[in-house]
Write a protein that holds these residues in place. Sequence first.
Motif: not given
Length: 120
Positions: A53-54, A82-83, A89-90, A102-103
């Motif tokens: 999930m983005d 996630s960026a 938010m993570v 996962i970054v």
Amino acid sequence: MSKTVLIVDDAAFMRMMIKNILTEAGYEVVAEAENGKQAVEKYNELRPDLVTMDITMPEMDGITAVKEIMAIDSNAKIIMCSAMGQQAMVIEAIQSGAKDFIVKPFKNERVLEAVKKILG
């Protein structure tokens, strides 16, 4: 039978990249979604073993989608993608029920490590 995965990201190239990594490792990508709203609908329909999930997406963000999916199925297995710079938010996503994150940009090995850890 291979484990099934739903890939959620608004960027088509990112979905393709994750799909390639997972299918080469023997996982079955049963669906893709480009926003949280589609993700919840497809999860409800297909009940995949895992969701990637983005977070930042149009219509419904990934955190809201995690909360809605967890309300449907408290055993859902979700990995956030996630960026950098979205750590707060993570953390919210993990508190909402996501199992790992996962970054972006990520390496193939990191994706497979997270997926294997969760699906066994």
